[in-house]
Design a protein around this motif. Structure first.
Motif, mmCIF file in Angstrom:
data_model
loop_
_atom_site.group_PDB
_atom_site.id
_atom_site.type_symbol
_atom_site.label_atom_id
_atom_site.label_comp_id
_atom_site.label_asym_id
_atom_site.label_seq_id
_atom_site.Cartn_x
_atom_site.Cartn_y
_atom_site.Cartn_z
ATOM 1 N N ARG A 11 2.504 -4.032 -0.231
ATOM 2 C CA ARG A 11 3.540 -4.914 0.274
ATOM 3 C C ARG A 11 4.689 -4.997 -0.717
ATOM 4 O O ARG A 11 4.489 -4.936 -1.924
ATOM 5 C CB ARG A 11 2.985 -6.315 0.524
ATOM 6 N N CYS A 12 5.895 -5.167 -0.201
ATOM 7 C CA CYS A 12 7.081 -5.321 -1.039
ATOM 8 C C CYS A 12 6.946 -6.561 -1.915
ATOM 9 O O CYS A 12 6.468 -7.611 -1.462
ATOM 10 C CB CYS A 12 8.323 -5.424 -0.164
ATOM 11 N N GLN B 181 7.270 -6.881 3.073
ATOM 12 C CA GLN B 181 7.295 -5.792 4.046
ATOM 13 C C GLN B 181 6.526 -4.617 3.460
ATOM 14 O O GLN B 181 5.952 -4.715 2.383
ATOM 15 C CB GLN B 181 8.737 -5.390 4.344
ATOM 16 N N GLY C 214 5.827 -1.809 1.307
ATOM 17 C CA GLY C 214 6.392 -1.310 0.054
ATOM 18 C C GLY C 214 6.209 0.189 -0.076
ATOM 19 O O GLY C 214 5.088 0.681 0.003
ATOM 20 N N LYS D 223 8.021 2.539 -5.884
ATOM 21 C CA LYS D 223 7.413 1.943 -7.073
ATOM 22 C C LYS D 223 8.320 2.229 -8.261
ATOM 23 O O LYS D 223 8.650 3.380 -8.537
ATOM 24 C CB LYS D 223 6.033 2.569 -7.307
ATOM 25 N N TYR E 52 8.584 -1.919 -3.784
ATOM 26 C CA TYR E 52 9.735 -2.462 -3.067
ATOM 27 C C TYR E 52 9.892 -1.761 -1.726
ATOM 28 O O TYR E 52 9.586 -0.573 -1.594
ATOM 29 C CB TYR E 52 11.033 -2.231 -3.844
ATOM 30 N N CYS E 53 10.410 -2.491 -0.737
ATOM 31 C CA CYS E 53 10.850 -1.839 0.496
ATOM 32 C C CYS E 53 12.209 -1.193 0.195
ATOM 33 O O CYS E 53 12.771 -1.389 -0.881
ATOM 34 C CB CYS E 53 10.949 -2.850 1.639
ATOM 35 N N THR E 54 12.750 -0.459 1.128
ATOM 36 C CA THR E 54 13.992 0.274 0.884
ATOM 37 C C THR E 54 15.147 -0.648 0.507
ATOM 38 O O THR E 54 15.842 -0.421 -0.480
ATOM 39 C CB THR E 54 14.374 1.106 2.124
ATOM 40 N N CYS F 181 15.144 -3.794 -0.653
ATOM 41 C CA CYS F 181 14.936 -4.497 -1.929
ATOM 42 C C CYS F 181 15.098 -3.544 -3.109
ATOM 43 O O CYS F 181 15.633 -3.922 -4.149
ATOM 44 C CB CYS F 181 13.555 -5.135 -1.961
ATOM 45 N N CYS F 182 14.655 -2.332 -2.947
ATOM 46 C CA CYS F 182 14.784 -1.345 -4.022
ATOM 47 C C CYS F 182 16.252 -1.087 -4.319
ATOM 48 O O CYS F 182 16.661 -1.049 -5.479
ATOM 49 C CB CYS F 182 14.070 -0.057 -3.646
#
Length: 72
Positions: free
Chosen positions: A33-34, A39, A41, A44, A54-56, A58-59
């Motif tokens: 999970r993010c 969401q 993830g 990394k 992270y999801c896209t 958030c990254c």
């Protein structure tokens, strides 16, 4: 003073433990999970503390000002 052979003799019983620890660091966690929005993830970051997933979105937002972080 110990010789190289003495150090190797001390290390050999611990060799498997070190290998498993290194391989565990490479694997994705069970909970993928993010770190921020819970969401899926998929990224990394190996330079962020704790190597979070992270999801896209958030990254991108977290690394906008850290372009040299190592993301996998």
């Amino acid at each position: 003073m110990q010789s190289q052979n003495n150090y190797l003799r001390q290390w050999l019983p611990k060799q498997k433990s070190y290998l498993y620890h290194l391989l565990d660091q490479e694997a994705l966690p069970e909970n993928r999970r993010c770190f921020i929005y819970n969401q899926n993830g998929v990224y990394k970051c190996q330079d962020c503390l704790g190597e979070p997933l992270y999801c896209t979105g958030c990254c991108r937002s977290q690394h906008q000002y850290n372009p040299f972080h190592w993301i996998s």
